[in-house]
Design an enzyme around this catalytic site. Structure first.
Site, PDB file in Angstrom:
ATOM      1  N   PHE A  90      12.203  30.463 -27.200  1.00 39.77           N
ATOM      2  CA  PHE A  90      13.641  30.319 -27.440  1.00 39.77           C
ATOM      3  C   PHE A  90      13.844  29.929 -28.889  1.00 39.77           C
ATOM      4  O   PHE A  90      13.009  29.247 -29.472  1.00 39.77           O
ATOM      5  CB  PHE A  90      14.243  29.245 -26.525  1.00 39.77           C
ATOM      6  CG  PHE A  90      14.676  29.796 -25.196  1.00 39.77           C
ATOM      7  CD1 PHE A  90      13.735  30.157 -24.242  1.00 39.77           C
ATOM      8  CD2 PHE A  90      16.020  29.987 -24.914  1.00 39.77           C
ATOM      9  CE1 PHE A  90      14.130  30.692 -23.028  1.00 39.77           C
ATOM     10  CE2 PHE A  90      16.426  30.514 -23.702  1.00 39.77           C
ATOM     11  CZ  PHE A  90      15.477  30.863 -22.755  1.00 39.77           C
ATOM     12  N   LYS A 140       4.904  33.377 -34.299  1.00 38.04           N
ATOM     13  CA  LYS A 140       4.287  32.756 -33.119  1.00 38.04           C
ATOM     14  C   LYS A 140       3.647  33.785 -32.177  1.00 38.04           C
ATOM     15  O   LYS A 140       3.221  33.433 -31.077  1.00 38.04           O
ATOM     16  CB  LYS A 140       5.323  31.914 -32.373  1.00 38.04           C
ATOM     17  CG  LYS A 140       5.868  30.746 -33.207  1.00 38.04           C
ATOM     18  CD  LYS A 140       6.534  29.680 -32.357  1.00 38.04           C
ATOM     19  CE  LYS A 140       7.070  28.560 -33.250  1.00 38.04           C
ATOM     20  NZ  LYS A 140       7.522  27.384 -32.508  1.00 38.04           N
ATOM     21  N   LYS A 185      10.410  34.081 -36.188  1.00 38.25           N
ATOM     22  CA  LYS A 185       9.704  33.209 -35.228  1.00 38.25           C
ATOM     23  C   LYS A 185       8.855  34.034 -34.266  1.00 38.25           C
ATOM     24  O   LYS A 185       7.732  33.684 -33.933  1.00 38.25           O
ATOM     25  CB  LYS A 185      10.717  32.402 -34.410  1.00 38.25           C
ATOM     26  CG  LYS A 185      10.764  30.949 -34.782  1.00 38.25           C
ATOM     27  CD  LYS A 185      11.892  30.213 -34.101  1.00 38.25           C
ATOM     28  CE  LYS A 185      12.557  29.322 -35.139  1.00 38.25           C
ATOM     29  NZ  LYS A 185      13.658  28.537 -34.622  1.00 38.25           N
ATOM     30  N   ASN A 236      16.686  14.915 -27.842  1.00 35.99           N
ATOM     31  CA  ASN A 236      17.744  15.858 -28.227  1.00 35.99           C
ATOM     32  C   ASN A 236      18.663  16.089 -27.028  1.00 35.99           C
ATOM     33  O   ASN A 236      18.454  15.523 -25.959  1.00 35.99           O
ATOM     34  CB  ASN A 236      17.127  17.164 -28.736  1.00 35.99           C
ATOM     35  CG  ASN A 236      16.209  17.767 -27.697  1.00 35.99           C
ATOM     36  OD1 ASN A 236      16.648  18.157 -26.618  1.00 35.99           O
ATOM     37  ND2 ASN A 236      14.914  17.826 -27.999  1.00 35.99           N
ATOM     38  N   LYS A 265       8.920  -4.503 -28.538  1.00 37.40           N
ATOM     39  CA  LYS A 265      10.257  -4.052 -28.955  1.00 37.40           C
ATOM     40  C   LYS A 265      10.510  -4.476 -30.405  1.00 37.40           C
ATOM     41  O   LYS A 265      10.283  -5.634 -30.763  1.00 37.40           O
ATOM     42  CB  LYS A 265      11.313  -4.675 -28.033  1.00 37.40           C
ATOM     43  CG  LYS A 265      12.704  -4.192 -28.333  1.00 37.40           C
ATOM     44  CD  LYS A 265      13.742  -4.849 -27.469  1.00 37.40           C
ATOM     45  CE  LYS A 265      15.108  -4.506 -28.030  1.00 37.40           C
ATOM     46  NZ  LYS A 265      16.107  -5.487 -27.739  1.00 37.40           N
ATOM     47  N   ASP A 294       9.984  18.376 -33.010  1.00 40.22           N
ATOM     48  CA  ASP A 294       9.054  18.838 -34.045  1.00 40.22           C
ATOM     49  C   ASP A 294       8.355  17.662 -34.723  1.00 40.22           C
ATOM     50  O   ASP A 294       7.321  17.834 -35.352  1.00 40.22           O
ATOM     51  CB  ASP A 294       9.811  19.653 -35.098  1.00 40.22           C
ATOM     52  CG  ASP A 294      10.295  20.985 -34.518  1.00 40.22           C
ATOM     53  OD1 ASP A 294       9.553  21.574 -33.713  1.00 40.22           O
ATOM     54  OD2 ASP A 294      11.413  21.428 -34.860  1.00 40.22           O
TER      55      ASP A 294
HETATM   56  N1  CTP Z   1       8.212  24.829 -29.404  1.00 40.98           N
HETATM   57  C1  CTP Z   1       7.008  24.366 -28.978  1.00 40.98           C
HETATM   58  N2  CTP Z   1       6.437  23.246 -29.535  1.00 40.98           N
HETATM   59  C2  CTP Z   1       7.058  22.604 -30.540  1.00 40.98           C
HETATM   60  C3  CTP Z   1       8.292  23.069 -31.003  1.00 40.98           C
HETATM   61  C4  CTP Z   1       8.837  24.181 -30.420  1.00 40.98           C
HETATM   62  O1  CTP Z   1       6.434  24.949 -28.075  1.00 40.98           O
HETATM   63  N3  CTP Z   1       6.478  21.524 -31.064  1.00 40.98           N
HETATM   64  C5  CTP Z   1       8.803  26.033 -28.809  1.00 40.98           C
HETATM   65  C6  CTP Z   1      10.123  25.803 -28.082  1.00 40.98           C
HETATM   66  O2  CTP Z   1       9.927  25.541 -26.701  1.00 40.98           O
HETATM   67  C7  CTP Z   1      10.871  27.095 -28.319  1.00 40.98           C
HETATM   68  C8  CTP Z   1      10.354  27.553 -29.669  1.00 40.98           C
HETATM   69  O3  CTP Z   1       9.100  26.909 -29.845  1.00 40.98           O
HETATM   70  O4  CTP Z   1      10.528  28.083 -27.374  1.00 40.98           O
HETATM   71  C9  CTP Z   1      11.245  27.152 -30.783  1.00 40.98           C
HETATM   72  O5  CTP Z   1      10.634  27.515 -31.971  1.00 40.98           O
HETATM   73  P1  CTP Z   1      10.667  26.625 -33.276  1.00 40.98           P
HETATM   74  O6  CTP Z   1      10.203  27.466 -34.391  1.00 40.98           O
HETATM   75  O7  CTP Z   1       9.947  25.366 -33.101  1.00 40.98           O
HETATM   76  O8  CTP Z   1      12.158  26.356 -33.354  1.00 40.98           O
HETATM   77  P2  CTP Z   1      12.790  25.174 -34.045  1.00 40.98           P
HETATM   78  O9  CTP Z   1      12.242  23.892 -33.506  1.00 40.98           O
HETATM   79  O10 CTP Z   1      14.235  25.379 -33.915  1.00 40.98           O
HETATM   80  O11 CTP Z   1      12.192  25.375 -35.500  1.00 40.98           O
HETATM   81  P3  CTP Z   1      12.871  25.454 -36.887  1.00 40.98           P
HETATM   82  O12 CTP Z   1      13.200  24.053 -37.202  1.00 40.98           O
HETATM   83  O13 CTP Z   1      11.795  26.032 -37.703  1.00 40.98           O
HETATM   84  O14 CTP Z   1      14.053  26.357 -36.742  1.00 40.98           O
END
Ligand code: CTP
Length: 421
Positions: free
Chosen positions: A323, A341, A337, A209, A288, A278
């Site tokens: 975040f 969490k 969230k 990303n 490759k 995610d």
């Molecule tokens: N985070 C994490 N591990 C993951 C994904 C996210 O620790 N596999 C943490 C990030 O570092 C951030 C927070 O979770 O602090 C973000 O929350 P999340 O719910 O995962 O946000 P998004 O990825 O934006 O989820 P959504 O698609 O549900 O909005």
């Protein structure tokens, strides 16, 4: 960061003396009041006019100069100084300082200084490694001096080894660590995650990303400057890691999970600024992948959610900050969230707002905790980092029974420069 601070910069007679001009300039850019004192030999390498122009202050060279504002200048300046640094420090001056010799403006002033004193030795490797010099350095340490290790490399004399003047930006970091901020996080262990993760598809491709890591790096640096013991778990970024911070590089969400959870037990605060994938490919090709006709479908599986795990296993007294990056319905989604969490604080931002999100040097965040929602204005990521740390410290202090007031009525932070003008 050095507004309201008086700094003595001692310049002695080594070839690196000219580099002290850049250090003086860096200190001025941090709004310090810089007073340069040069030894007689230093003036063979660079003139006082350079420092006077850069600092706006008279460069002191002669103890018996009758043309100055104070009666006993060396004592007056020593009393006023918040920090003194000798850079570069020659073997000769280090030897004098170690034994209390005071025969010129610099050594008399330093003998009268009770503020933190730093020295950046710079000389030929043989001189540096000589047991006499090493003994002098040990003595200086014993007397409370903080010594900045010389860099290793090609020296002006043609030798290669230890003795090079360190990068001026590194010396500035030492100075900032000493006096820039109040040490209100001293004794606290803080783990910060930063940057993007990379999920391999094959040996040459990955899913990632746009995270630059700037927010997490700012958090790690500010926490360090406020006295915390900081661990930075970071994905691949183009940034220089902050000094005085333990840096653990990771690539994938799995590596991040392992790096964080193996260290989480001992942390007082964990701040998760990393943009963690995610999903990752279900399988990673060994070779490759070759293109072929038709479409390619990648099968993805969920990664470990580190923050969820930390929330589920949070120990008593530990604070967790996550975040949330949203494009709409920011507050409700971030609050959901926070609860899901089991977090203490969430820093939410809307990537669609100008100045917020990936890559920029600024951020527009909303701080959401169990009790309140605080919308902050556009600010630098360093300032945003300070506000996040303030909010966490306030929660920690409140839960241990002491209330700190770190914001004034307008919401401005007042803890940073207790004596700033
Ligand atoms: N985070 C994490 N591990 C993951 C994904 C996210 O620790 N596999 C943490 C990030 O570092 C951030 C927070 O979770 O602090 C973000 O929350 P999340 O719910 O995962 O946000 P998004 O990825 O934006 O989820 P959504 O698609 O549900 O909005």
């Amino acid at each position: 960061m050095l507004a309201g601070k008086t700094i003595i910069l001692g310049v002695t007679g080594g070839i690196a003396a000219y580099k002290a001009a850049n250090l003086a300039s860096l200190l001025k850019k941090q709004h310090a009041d810089v007073h340069v004192i040069m030894t007689k030999n230093a003036q063979q390498f660079i003139t006082p006019i350079t420092f006077e122009t850069l600092t706006g202050n008279k460069c002191l060279t002669d103890t018996f100069d009758r043309n100055f504002e104070f009666h006993v200048k060396h004592v007056e300046l020593a009393k006023r100084a918040d920090l003194a640094i000798v850079a570069p420090a020659t073997a000769n001056v280090l030897s004098k300082l170690a034994h209390g010799l005071a025969d010129d403006m610099l050594t008399t002033t330093l003998l009268a200084c009770q503020c933190p004193k730093l020295a950046a030795p710079a000389m030929n490797t043989r001189m540096y490694e000589n047991p006499v010099t090493q003994d002098n350095l040990s003595l200086l340490k014993k007397y409370g001096w903080l010594l900045i290790e010389p860099a290793v490399g090609l020296l002006a004399c043609g030798d290669t080894g230890a003795g090079k003047f360190p990068e001026e930006s590194l010396i500035l970091e030492y100075i900032l660590r000493e006096i820039a901020l109040e040490k209100d996080l001293a004794g606290k262990k803080i783990l910060v995650t930063a940057g993007p993760t990379q999920e391999a598809i094959d040996p040459v491709r990955y899913i990632t990303n746009h995270s630059s890591g700037k927010m997490g790096y700012a958090l790690a640096r500010m926490a360090m400057l406020r006295g915390a013991q900081v661990t930075l778990v970071t994905g691949t970024t183009a940034l220089k890691p902050p000094s005085f911070v333990e840096v653990i590089p990771i690539q994938s969400a799995r590596e991040l999970f392992d790096a964080v959870t193996s260290r989480s037990g001992e942390q007082d605060m964990i701040i998760k600024a990393a943009a963690v994938a995610d999903y990752r490919p279900v399988s990673v090709a060994d070779e490759k992948m070759k293109k072929a006709d038709g479409e390619l479908v990648l099968e993805l599986e969920r990664t470990e959610d580190t923050l969820q795990y930390l929330g589920d296993h949070k120990r008593e007294g530990q604070l967790l900050c996550g975040f949330a990056m949203e494009t709409s319905d920011l507050e409700n989604r971030a609050r959901e969230k926070l609860e899901r969490k089991n977090l203490d604080l969430i820093a939410a931002n809307n990537v669609k707002v100008a100045g917020a999100g990936f890559g920029t040097d600024t951020n527009v965040i909303t701080l959401i905790s169990g009790q309140e929602t605080k919308q902050l204005e556009l600010m630098s990521k360093e300032e945003a980092a300070m506000r996040i740390l303030d909010a966490l410290l306030e929660q920690m202090t409140e839960s241990s029974g002491t209330i700190v007031h770190n914001t004034d009525d307008s919401g401005n932070n007042t803890r940073r420069h207790p004596d700033a003008q």
